[in-house]
Every structure is written in C-alpha cells, then in structure tokens.
Design a protein around this motif. Structure first.
Motif, short mmCIF file in Angstrom:
data_model
loop_
_atom_site.label_atom_id
_atom_site.label_comp_id
_atom_site.label_asym_id
_atom_site.label_seq_id
_atom_site.Cartn_x
_atom_site.Cartn_y
_atom_site.Cartn_z
N PRO A 8 0.50 -0.76 -0.07
CA PRO A 8 0.17 0.09 0.08
C PRO A 8 0.08 0.72 -0.58
CG PRO A 8 -0.76 -1.66 1.31
CD PRO A 8 0.78 -2.33 0.75
N ARG A 9 0.53 2.14 -0.70
CA ARG A 9 1.52 3.41 -0.90
C ARG A 9 1.34 4.00 0.47
NH1 ARG A 9 -1.89 5.94 -6.08
NH2 ARG A 9 -1.78 4.38 -7.12
N GLY A 10 0.54 4.52 1.22
CA GLY A 10 0.55 4.90 2.61
C GLY A 10 2.16 4.00 2.84
N ILE A 11 1.94 2.71 3.53
CA ILE A 11 2.81 2.10 4.46
C ILE A 11 4.60 2.85 3.62
CG2 ILE A 11 4.46 -0.04 5.15
CD1 ILE A 11 0.98 -0.70 4.90
N LEU A 12 3.85 2.95 1.88
CA LEU A 12 5.90 2.55 1.11
C LEU A 12 5.86 4.16 1.33
CD1 LEU A 12 7.81 0.63 -0.24
CD2 LEU A 12 6.27 2.30 -2.99
N ALA A 13 5.07 4.90 1.65
CA ALA A 13 5.66 5.98 1.82
C ALA A 13 5.85 6.65 3.28
CB ALA A 13 3.92 7.23 1.82
N ARG A 14 5.86 5.85 4.55
CA ARG A 14 6.52 5.56 5.56
C ARG A 14 7.44 5.45 5.15
NH1 ARG A 14 1.37 5.47 10.08
NH2 ARG A 14 2.71 6.91 10.92
N LEU A 15 8.04 4.48 5.30
CA LEU A 15 8.62 4.14 5.72
C LEU A 15 9.59 4.80 4.28
CD1 LEU A 15 8.66 -0.24 4.29
CD2 LEU A 15 8.23 1.29 6.36
N VAL A 18 11.85 7.22 6.70
CA VAL A 18 12.96 7.76 7.43
C VAL A 18 13.87 6.30 6.19
CG1 VAL A 18 13.00 5.64 9.20
CG2 VAL A 18 10.83 6.42 9.59
N CYS A 19 13.87 6.14 5.77
CA CYS A 19 15.11 5.14 4.92
C CYS A 19 16.19 6.70 4.02
CB CYS A 19 14.86 4.03 3.97
SG CYS A 19 13.79 2.91 5.00
N LEU A 20 15.12 7.34 3.49
CA LEU A 20 15.76 8.13 2.49
C LEU A 20 16.40 9.85 3.20
CD1 LEU A 20 13.36 8.46 -1.29
CD2 LEU A 20 16.15 6.47 0.10
N GLY A 21 15.82 9.45 4.81
CA GLY A 21 16.50 10.61 5.65
C GLY A 21 17.92 10.30 6.75
N TRP A 31 13.80 -7.95 -6.46
CA TRP A 31 13.36 -8.29 -6.87
C TRP A 31 11.48 -8.69 -7.24
CZ3 TRP A 31 10.99 -13.07 -5.18
CH2 TRP A 31 11.15 -13.18 -3.93
N VAL A 32 11.42 -8.50 -5.83
CA VAL A 32 10.20 -8.28 -5.41
C VAL A 32 10.01 -7.17 -4.54
CG1 VAL A 32 9.73 -10.16 -3.85
CG2 VAL A 32 7.61 -9.68 -4.73
N GLY A 33 9.25 -6.10 -4.86
CA GLY A 33 8.60 -4.82 -3.63
C GLY A 33 10.05 -3.98 -3.92
N THR A 34 10.04 -3.32 -2.73
CA THR A 34 11.18 -2.07 -2.89
C THR A 34 12.30 -2.52 -1.29
OG1 THR A 34 9.57 -1.03 -3.89
CG2 THR A 34 11.24 0.85 -3.00
N ARG A 35 13.40 -1.99 -1.85
CA ARG A 35 14.31 -1.94 -0.91
C ARG A 35 15.28 -1.05 -0.83
NH1 ARG A 35 18.36 -6.11 -3.87
NH2 ARG A 35 18.91 -5.22 -5.37
N TRP A 36 15.94 -0.92 0.61
CA TRP A 36 16.67 0.44 0.70
C TRP A 36 18.02 -0.05 1.07
CZ3 TRP A 36 11.44 0.52 1.61
CH2 TRP A 36 10.47 1.56 1.44
N THR A 117 16.57 2.39 11.29
CA THR A 117 17.45 3.17 11.89
C THR A 117 18.84 2.32 12.29
OG1 THR A 117 16.23 5.68 11.68
CG2 THR A 117 18.80 5.44 13.33
N GLU A 118 18.37 2.05 13.46
CA GLU A 118 18.96 0.49 13.70
C GLU A 118 20.00 -0.32 12.58
OE1 GLU A 118 21.89 -1.14 16.91
OE2 GLU A 118 20.56 0.94 16.24
#
Length: 137
Positions: A8-15, A18-21, A31-36, A117-118
């Motif tokens: 869901p877009r809202g979950i992806l946006a929340r993650l 954090v990650c891109l900060g 390969w499936v989904g999104t990774r940081w 963050t950890e």
C-alpha cells in the motif's frame, strides 16, 4: 498468482521517509517489492505477501496474506530478542542477522523508525553511522 501484489502506498511512503532520511541511503526496486540500501548493502526491504506469494516470505512470516512484510538487519541482544519475539516479528532463514516484521494494522511506526535506523547503522560504514541520531537506552 500472475501479478505481483503491491505494498500500500501509505506504508511505502512512511518507510521511504525514514529510509531516505539516512545519509547516502537510496531506494530501488528489488526482485519483488522495494528495498533501501547503503552503498551495496540492503538495510530494509518491503514487499506484499498475498495468496501465499512469494512463498519463502509467506512461509517465514507464517501467513498467506495479504500483508506487507518488512525485513531489516539487527545485531547483538536486539537480534535475538526480535527473532524470538513472535508476531508480528519472524526470523527469516536466509540471513542470520535479518528480522522480518508483518506490518499489520497494529504497527508502531515509531518502533519501525527505530528498527530501520538501527538496521542502517548495522550495515553503514562507521563514519556514516556516526552521523545518525539514535535513541539512547
């Protein structure tokens, strides 16, 4: 299942926020989904388990879904505690320092931010990890 289910877009946006900060972190399609990642190391990966697919994640999380699943890295006592905590956490078998978490309706987003963050700090070069504000125990 012929088409990959989306997180869901809202979950992806929340993650993403954090990650891109985090210093030098970047996002890419996995390969499936999104990774940081930090440099070439994945510190967070989110995907949607739906109708038992992808099967390795469905088995590890003990669910056929639909549910978004996040994996991240941990170390020391936190690793053992999280991997043994039970739902919503689970212990993926493919990496000894990885923890999984089902992002259900009861998710504590402050906790997720701390875990991400950890995870970043576990994998980042020391000089980048030192730039990150971390909660004190």
């Amino acid at each position: 299942m012929t088409e990959e289910a989306s997180v869901p877009r809202g979950i992806l946006a929340r993650l993403r926020s954090v990650c891109l900060g985090l210093p030098e972190a970047y996002e890419e399609q996995a390969w499936v989904g999104t990774r940081w990642r930090i440099r070439t190391r994945t510190f967070a990966h989110v995907l949607q388990v739906d109708a038992g697919w992808p099967p390795a994640y469905a088995r590890a999380a003990a669910t056929d879904g639909p549910v978004p699943v996040l994996t991240f890295r941990a170390s020391g006592p936190d690793l053992d505690a999280l991997r043994g905590a039970g739902k919503p956490f689970f212990a993926p078998v493919w990496r000894a320092d990885e923890v999984g978490m089902a992002l259900d309706a009861r998710v504590d987003w402050d906790e997720v931010a701390e875990l991400l963050t950890e995870s970043y700090c576990v994998l980042a070069p020391k000089q980048l990890g030192e730039l990150v504000a971390r909660p004190t125990d």
